[in-house]
Write an enzyme that holds these catalytic residues in place. Sequence first.
Site, PDB file in Angstrom:
ATOM      1  N   CYS A  79      51.927 -55.939  66.290  1.00 32.18           N
ATOM      2  CA  CYS A  79      53.369 -56.221  66.165  1.00 32.18           C
ATOM      3  C   CYS A  79      53.611 -57.461  65.294  1.00 32.18           C
ATOM      4  O   CYS A  79      53.360 -57.403  64.100  1.00 32.18           O
ATOM      5  CB  CYS A  79      53.996 -56.322  67.542  1.00 32.18           C
ATOM      6  SG  CYS A  79      55.756 -55.988  67.491  1.00 32.18           S
ATOM      7  N   HIS A 172      52.161 -52.250  70.871  1.00 36.17           N
ATOM      8  CA  HIS A 172      51.439 -53.206  71.735  1.00 36.17           C
ATOM      9  C   HIS A 172      50.357 -52.488  72.547  1.00 36.17           C
ATOM     10  O   HIS A 172      50.628 -52.059  73.675  1.00 36.17           O
ATOM     11  CB  HIS A 172      52.430 -53.866  72.695  1.00 36.17           C
ATOM     12  CG  HIS A 172      53.369 -54.819  72.040  1.00 36.17           C
ATOM     13  ND1 HIS A 172      53.146 -56.172  72.001  1.00 36.17           N
ATOM     14  CD2 HIS A 172      54.531 -54.601  71.383  1.00 36.17           C
ATOM     15  CE1 HIS A 172      54.142 -56.760  71.357  1.00 36.17           C
ATOM     16  NE2 HIS A 172      54.994 -55.829  70.970  1.00 36.17           N
ATOM     17  N   GLU A 174      48.019 -53.665  74.138  1.00 36.55           N
ATOM     18  CA  GLU A 174      47.604 -54.438  75.315  1.00 36.55           C
ATOM     19  C   GLU A 174      48.464 -54.133  76.537  1.00 36.55           C
ATOM     20  O   GLU A 174      48.163 -54.558  77.644  1.00 36.55           O
ATOM     21  CB  GLU A 174      47.647 -55.944  74.980  1.00 36.55           C
ATOM     22  CG  GLU A 174      49.024 -56.598  74.963  1.00 36.55           C
ATOM     23  CD  GLU A 174      49.861 -56.267  73.708  1.00 36.55           C
ATOM     24  OE1 GLU A 174      49.412 -55.466  72.868  1.00 36.55           O
ATOM     25  OE2 GLU A 174      50.982 -56.812  73.598  1.00 36.55           O
TER      26      GLU A 174
HETATM   27  N1  GLN Z   1      60.382 -58.628  65.903  1.00 35.51           N
HETATM   28  C1  GLN Z   1      59.272 -59.533  65.925  1.00 35.51           C
HETATM   29  C2  GLN Z   1      59.085 -60.199  64.558  1.00 35.51           C
HETATM   30  O1  GLN Z   1      59.625 -59.730  63.611  1.00 35.51           O
HETATM   31  C3  GLN Z   1      57.999 -58.818  66.339  1.00 35.51           C
HETATM   32  C4  GLN Z   1      58.212 -58.206  67.705  1.00 35.51           C
HETATM   33  C5  GLN Z   1      56.969 -58.188  68.565  1.00 35.51           C
HETATM   34  O2  GLN Z   1      55.926 -58.778  68.241  1.00 35.51           O
HETATM   35  N2  GLN Z   1      57.102 -57.545  69.711  1.00 35.51           N
HETATM   36  O3  GLN Z   1      58.414 -61.182  64.445  1.00 35.51           O
END
Ligand code: GLN
Length: 193
Positions: A79, A172, A174
């Site tokens: 992410c 994610h 995890e």
């Molecule tokens: N929206 C976040 C970003 O742009 C990432 C979201 C996340 O890691 N769950 O940094």
Amino acid sequence: MKIGVLAFQGDVEEHINMAERASELEDDVQKLSKAAQVEGLDALIIPGGESTTQGKLILKYGIDKAIEKNDNLAIFGTCAGAILISNRIIGYESQFSLKKMDIIIERNAFGRQVESFEAQLSIPVLGEEPFHAVFIRAPVIKKAGDNVKVLADVDNAVVLARQGKYLVSSFHPELTRDIRLHKYFFDMARGRV
Ligand code: GLN
């Protein structure tokens, strides 16, 4: 093998837990927040969170320079971590990233209406069984260079990709019990896949 989870933000404990389950007996799994801990490291996980904040902390603690010095290091960005490995962030061109993968990424790409959702992904490199993936304000890989392998998508939006010893996921891994993706990353770091 020495495995580290960047511990500035996000699901650090969950990644540690997954890494401990997915690693082998002789491996060493540790939280990491100092540049010196990157020396001799084989595999680094960068968790989700907020990529701007994490980027600032990476710079502040000199983690970026330590990563540059460690040629051998495999990195898995989940992410926000994926954003931090990308070459370019659409609309945030001045935001810091490590520029390890030839991908152009878009933050919060699934839009406000679907801030978070879950999906059963087909990830052929992990076998037949679908992977339950949790997306939270997730980014999408909009463009990938020729040497990037797309490993999974959701309705044509690329959400898992690999380039050499670098791996990124929009979701994610995890947050489930499924350790297959962490195992795959460690196999990458060991040069097995
Ligand atoms: N929206 C976040 C970003 O742009 C990432 C979201 C996340 O890691 N769950 O940094």
